[in-house]
Design a protein around this motif. Structure first.
Motif, PDB file in Angstrom:
ATOM      1  N   GLN A   1       0.833  -1.210   0.000  1.00 42.26           N
ATOM      2  CA  GLN A   1       0.000   0.000   0.000  1.00 42.26           C
ATOM      3  C   GLN A   1       0.864   1.256   0.000  1.00 42.26           C
ATOM      4  O   GLN A   1       0.603   2.200  -0.747  1.00 42.26           O
ATOM      5  CB  GLN A   1      -0.916   0.023   1.227  1.00 42.26           C
TER       6      GLN A   1
ATOM      7  N   ARG B   1       1.334   8.902  -6.676  1.00 41.83           N
ATOM      8  CA  ARG B   1       1.561  10.341  -6.585  1.00 41.83           C
ATOM      9  C   ARG B   1       2.670  10.789  -7.533  1.00 41.83           C
ATOM     10  O   ARG B   1       2.585  11.848  -8.133  1.00 41.83           O
ATOM     11  CB  ARG B   1       1.843  10.750  -5.151  1.00 41.83           C
TER      12      ARG B   1
ATOM     13  N   SER C   1       4.500   8.060   3.795  1.00 38.95           N
ATOM     14  CA  SER C   1       4.603   6.674   3.334  1.00 38.95           C
ATOM     15  C   SER C   1       6.040   6.173   3.429  1.00 38.95           C
ATOM     16  O   SER C   1       6.293   5.057   3.876  1.00 38.95           O
ATOM     17  CB  SER C   1       4.104   6.547   1.894  1.00 38.95           C
TER      18      SER C   1
ATOM     19  N   SER D   1       2.130  13.277   1.968  1.00 37.29           N
ATOM     20  CA  SER D   1       1.722  11.881   1.828  1.00 37.29           C
ATOM     21  C   SER D   1       2.893  10.972   1.461  1.00 37.29           C
ATOM     22  O   SER D   1       3.055   9.884   2.023  1.00 37.29           O
ATOM     23  CB  SER D   1       0.622  11.765   0.781  1.00 37.29           C
TER      24      SER D   1
ATOM     25  N   ASP E   1       1.104   4.027  -2.979  1.00 37.94           N
ATOM     26  CA  ASP E   1       0.788   5.437  -2.754  1.00 37.94           C
ATOM     27  C   ASP E   1       1.888   6.325  -3.334  1.00 37.94           C
ATOM     28  O   ASP E   1       1.617   7.311  -4.017  1.00 37.94           O
ATOM     29  CB  ASP E   1       0.624   5.702  -1.254  1.00 37.94           C
TER      30      ASP E   1
END
Length: 158
Positions: A61, A69, A95, A91, A65
């Motif tokens: 995940q 992006r 991550s 973000s 992500d």
């Protein structure tokens, strides 16, 4: 009813704006903002967070992500790092740190390429990895680390 609808819509929009104002957090135990004081995590909760962050599903995940992006930035901004949104930087850094520092309780905020990280990590080694990991993200110009080293403590029994 005509007067109630605008009030309801304004309330929903205000709630959404307030909810989106917080920085990105690497765990539920992380402070809500970079100015909130860091708390020493409970050993059991830190271990649970670390197990979750190290699971293969969570790793997939987090990597997904970051890739999504990056691809969106490449498509919208011709890959220009200086055009990255603050939300994207927050973000992606979240991550990256969550994947590589799974026992940390960090909050990340970004503004114009400057990333601020606060919260706690359990070891000095993890503390020293925060800045280099954050700088791996395209668009991060500098990193201000205000995190503390705070090993998890066992729960006190009352």
């Amino acid at each position: 009813m005509k007067k109630f609808t605008p009030v309801l819509l304004a309330s929903v929009m205000l709630f959404g704006a307030v909810a989106c104002a917080d920085g990105a957090k690497t765990s539920a135990d992380a402070p809500n903002t970079i100015t909130d004081p860091a708390e020493i995590p409970d050993a059991d909760e830190a271990q649970d967070s670390q197990k979750d962050a190290q699971s293969q599903v969570r790793q997939n995940q987090l990597n997904s992500d970051i890739r999504a992006r990056e691809q969106r930035n490449n498509a919208l901004n011709d890959g220009a790092a200086e055009d990255r949104s603050d939300d994207d930087l927050e973000s992606e850094v979240r991550s990256k740190l969550e994947a590589n520092l799974p026992a940390g309780a960090l909050v990340i905020e970004a503004e114009d390429g400057v990333v601020m990280v606060s919260g706690t990590v359990p070891t000095q080694e993890q503390f020293e990895r925060i800045e280099p990991l954050a700088k791996e993200i395209k668009g991060v110009q500098s990193v201000n680390v205000k995190a503390a080293v705070a090993p998890a403590q066992p729960k006190e029994n009352n």
